[in-house]
Scaffold this active site. Structure first.
Site, short mmCIF file in Angstrom:
data_model
loop_
_atom_site.label_atom_id
_atom_site.label_comp_id
_atom_site.label_asym_id
_atom_site.label_seq_id
_atom_site.Cartn_x
_atom_site.Cartn_y
_atom_site.Cartn_z
N LYS A 22 0.85 -1.21 0.00
CA LYS A 22 0.00 0.00 0.00
C LYS A 22 0.87 1.25 0.00
O LYS A 22 0.64 2.20 -0.75
CB LYS A 22 -0.91 0.02 1.23
CG LYS A 22 -1.53 1.38 1.53
CD LYS A 22 -2.30 1.39 2.80
CE LYS A 22 -1.50 1.44 4.05
NZ LYS A 22 -1.10 2.80 4.49
N ASN A 23 1.92 1.26 0.84
CA ASN A 23 2.73 2.47 1.01
C ASN A 23 3.71 2.73 -0.12
O ASN A 23 4.45 3.70 -0.09
CB ASN A 23 3.45 2.42 2.37
CG ASN A 23 2.45 2.59 3.50
OD1 ASN A 23 1.29 2.96 3.26
ND2 ASN A 23 2.88 2.30 4.71
N CYS A 117 -4.12 12.18 13.66
CA CYS A 117 -4.84 10.91 13.55
C CYS A 117 -4.58 10.11 14.81
O CYS A 117 -3.85 10.56 15.71
CB CYS A 117 -4.43 10.16 12.29
SG CYS A 117 -2.93 9.20 12.46
N ARG A 122 1.09 14.23 13.60
CA ARG A 122 1.57 14.03 12.23
C ARG A 122 1.53 15.29 11.37
O ARG A 122 0.84 15.34 10.34
CB ARG A 122 0.80 12.90 11.55
CG ARG A 122 0.86 11.60 12.35
CD ARG A 122 0.15 10.46 11.66
NE ARG A 122 0.89 9.99 10.49
CZ ARG A 122 0.44 8.99 9.72
NH1 ARG A 122 -0.72 8.42 9.99
NH2 ARG A 122 1.13 8.58 8.68
N ASP A 309 5.37 0.22 12.07
CA ASP A 309 4.13 -0.42 11.60
C ASP A 309 4.02 -1.88 12.03
O ASP A 309 3.01 -2.53 11.75
CB ASP A 309 4.02 -0.30 10.07
CG ASP A 309 3.85 1.14 9.61
OD1 ASP A 309 4.03 1.40 8.41
OD2 ASP A 309 3.56 2.00 10.47
N ARG A 401 -8.27 -0.76 5.23
CA ARG A 401 -7.50 0.31 4.59
C ARG A 401 -6.18 -0.20 4.03
O ARG A 401 -5.66 0.33 3.06
CB ARG A 401 -7.20 1.43 5.59
CG ARG A 401 -8.41 2.20 6.06
CD ARG A 401 -7.98 3.41 6.82
NE ARG A 401 -7.06 4.20 5.98
CZ ARG A 401 -6.53 5.35 6.41
NH1 ARG A 401 -6.82 5.79 7.62
NH2 ARG A 401 -5.71 6.04 5.64
C1 EPZ Z 1 4.58 6.77 6.45
O1 EPZ Z 1 3.82 7.80 7.08
C2 EPZ Z 1 3.64 5.56 6.32
N1 EPZ Z 1 2.49 5.94 5.53
C3 EPZ Z 1 3.19 5.12 7.72
O2 EPZ Z 1 2.42 3.93 7.57
C4 EPZ Z 1 4.41 4.78 8.55
O3 EPZ Z 1 4.01 4.50 9.86
C5 EPZ Z 1 5.37 5.98 8.58
O4 EPZ Z 1 5.71 6.39 7.25
C6 EPZ Z 1 6.67 5.65 9.31
O5 EPZ Z 1 7.28 4.55 8.75
C7 EPZ Z 1 2.62 5.94 4.16
O6 EPZ Z 1 3.66 5.66 3.58
C8 EPZ Z 1 1.40 6.30 3.38
P1 EPZ Z 1 6.68 10.12 8.50
P2 EPZ Z 1 4.36 9.31 7.11
O7 EPZ Z 1 6.50 11.41 7.79
O8 EPZ Z 1 5.15 9.58 5.88
C9 EPZ Z 1 7.06 13.42 11.92
C10 EPZ Z 1 0.62 2.46 7.92
O9 EPZ Z 1 0.30 1.86 8.95
N2 EPZ Z 1 6.90 14.43 10.85
O10 EPZ Z 1 7.85 9.29 8.13
O11 EPZ Z 1 3.21 10.18 7.41
C11 EPZ Z 1 5.80 12.57 12.12
O12 EPZ Z 1 4.86 13.20 12.92
C12 EPZ Z 1 1.05 3.93 8.01
O13 EPZ Z 1 0.65 1.95 6.79
C13 EPZ Z 1 6.98 15.77 11.16
O14 EPZ Z 1 7.17 16.14 12.32
O15 EPZ Z 1 5.35 9.25 8.36
C14 EPZ Z 1 6.37 11.30 12.75
O16 EPZ Z 1 6.54 11.49 14.10
C15 EPZ Z 1 0.79 4.53 9.35
N3 EPZ Z 1 6.82 16.69 10.16
C16 EPZ Z 1 7.73 11.17 12.05
O17 EPZ Z 1 8.06 12.47 11.53
C17 EPZ Z 1 6.62 16.30 8.85
O18 EPZ Z 1 6.48 17.16 7.97
C18 EPZ Z 1 7.77 10.17 10.89
O19 EPZ Z 1 6.67 10.41 10.07
C19 EPZ Z 1 6.55 14.94 8.55
C20 EPZ Z 1 6.69 14.02 9.57
#
Ligand code: EPZ
Length: 439
Positions: A22-23, A117, A122, A309, A401
């Site tokens: 999915k990702n 969420c 996030r 995850d 999802r």
């Molecule tokens: C991706 O989310 C995945 N989703 C998530 O999978 C996964 O948990 C996550 O990466 C971490 O591996 C998709 O690929 C669609 P991040 P993403 O930006 O990109 C902070 C699932 O279960 N952050 O790497 O949204 C954030 O809050 C889902 O399939 C900022 O502060 O995660 C978090 O603490 C859930 N500012 C950390 O970085 C930003 O602009 C990592 O988040 C962006 C992120």
């Protein structure tokens, strides 16, 4: 709303085939916005988030053909709307992945700012900061992010240092940089295999991306991109979920169409716990749970560390092994929603800040539990498969999802699980008739 009814105690045995990731499929579908030519994607998982992404593409004016269930042919030749509306973004944060491609190709984009969420606030500040460094003007208007490229409509290459490794942030900026003038360097980029897969597609479209999968990615911008054909990588989190399912039920499962090399940290940790995992070949694993599994601490980290995850599923396993384990969640600030539901089933778990302390082994008992997010739901399915008696999991729309018909796959392995559909009139029916469709 559908729910799952599970009766525990049956070891899972047999073969299961892993669906596409999915990702990876989500950003690869967004990448089709970068070109007016057709992009064909194979091995797309049949899950709800993909249906939402497809709807977003069609809403902005793209056409999405599906000559077969897991193949999408996307043509963004007549994009008329440059917006990802609130109604879509609120159901799927990954809709923000339209921002980079729209801005890069059309010089403008409007995307509803995703709210928090279940697993954390996030923010997308790192995405927006990156677009500003590529020369875009980024404003927040009535809850929407409104971004505009400089006068000539093209973004400008730049060196971007991510304060934190962000997966979709890296993907958004990487896509945007493919059509910018000059070179872009992304430092402290996320290294997840899905980013590598997206870069492979972009390069097939004529982009010049190097270093994806490492923390430094270089992109030389080009004038335009063309069509391409690409097969999405297998889902490493679905793979991990079935490894744990085989281990926790003390079963014997052959996991096919997976990519073990994408799950090195997870497999190493599970072997340390005592799970028997054999790599039969590059795309097949065999998992068998042994009676004596032992507790091991774990800390979630960005790839190549232990995946956040898989934290919830790992926690369920730790309730069934000998000893005390500390599970530290460092990626998201609120990813313990499954704990209270597991406690309702008799698990002994204490939360201390960002760490959960699990005491095992305990005999879980079936109960009515509530799914709160995608991976928490998977941890409850695993708990139901080993609990005494019957478990009922509500709000399984969360699991739909990101898992393709998980209950049918588990049932094909001998699990006693069924989906109870609740029709609009409130009538209940089971999906036991649906198995044939899986073949
Ligand atoms: C991706 O989310 C995945 N989703 C998530 O999978 C996964 O948990 C996550 O990466 C971490 O591996 C998709 O690929 C669609 P991040 P993403 O930006 O990109 C902070 C699932 O279960 N952050 O790497 O949204 C954030 O809050 C889902 O399939 C900022 O502060 O995660 C978090 O603490 C859930 N500012 C950390 O970085 C930003 O602009 C990592 O988040 C962006 C992120």
């Amino acid at each position: 709303m559908d729910k799952f009814r599970i009766t525990g105690g049956k070891p899972l045995r047999g073969r299961v085939s892993i669906s596409g990731a999915k990702n990876s499929a989500l950003p690869c579908m967004a990448a089709a916005i970068l070109t007016s030519e057709r992009v064909t994607l194979h091995n797309i998982p049949y899950v709800r988030d993909i249906i939402t992404q497809r709807r977003l593409l069609e809403d902005i004016g793209a056409t999405v053909l599906t000559p077969e269930l897991r193949t999408h042919q996307i043509s963004a030749s007549h994009i008329e709307i440059f917006e990802a509306p609130y109604d879509l973004v609120k159901t799927m944060r990954a809709s923000v992945l339209a921002l980079g491609p729209l801005l890069a190709r059309f010089g403008k984009a409007k995307v509803s700012l995703p709210g928090g969420c279940a697993i954390g606030t996030r923010p997308i500040d790192l995405h927006l900061r990156g677009f500003e460094q590529l020369g875009a003007e980024v404003k927040l208007e009535a809850g929407d992010v409104v971004a505009r490229a400089p006068q000539d409509g093209r973004l400008r290459g730049a060196e971007i240092n991510f304060a934190k490794a962000t997966v979709t942030g890296t993907e958004n900026l990487m896509m945007a940089a493919t059509l910018a003038t000059g070179k872009t360097i992304l430092n402290n980029a996320a290294c997840e295999p899905e980013i590598d897969d997206l870069a492979e597609l972009l390069n097939k479209m004529g982009a010049r991306v190097r270093g994806a999968g490492t923390s430094t990615i270089e992109i030389d911008g080009v004038e335009s991109l063309g069509g391409a054909e690409h097969t999405i990588i297998p889902d490493r989190i679905e793979t991990g979920t079935f490894i744990v399912a085989g281990a926790i039920t003390r079963g014997d499962v052959e996991i096919r169409d997976c990519r073990p090399e994408h799950s090195v940290a997870l497999i190493a940790k599970l072997k340390d716990v005592g799970v028997q995992i054999e790599e039969l070949n590059q795309s097949t694993l065999r998992v068998s749970g042994t009676p004596k599994l032992r507790a091991r601490d774990v800390t979630t980290e960005p790839h190549p560390g232990f995946p956040t995850d898989m934290q919830a599923q790992y926690m369920t396993l730790m309730t069934q092994v000998e000893g005390r384990s500390a599970i530290a969640e460092t990626v998201f600030e609120n990813r313990f929603m499954h704990v209270s539901e597991l406690q309702r089933m008799g698990a002994r778990i204490q939360i201390d800040g960002h760490t959960a302390i699990v005491e095992g082994p305990v005999r879980l008992t079936g109960a009515r539990v509530l799914a709160s997010d995608l991976r928490a739901s998977a941890s409850l399915v695993l708990a139901g498969l080993v609990a005494d008696g019957e478990t009922s999991i509500e709000r399984v729309y969360h699991i739909d999802r990101g898992y393709e018909r998980i209950e049918a796959k588990m049932r094909a392995l001998g699990g006693d699980i069924e989906r109870i559909r609740e029709s609009v009139t409130g009538a209940l029916s089971s999906d036991l008739e649906g198995d044939a469709a899986m073949a």
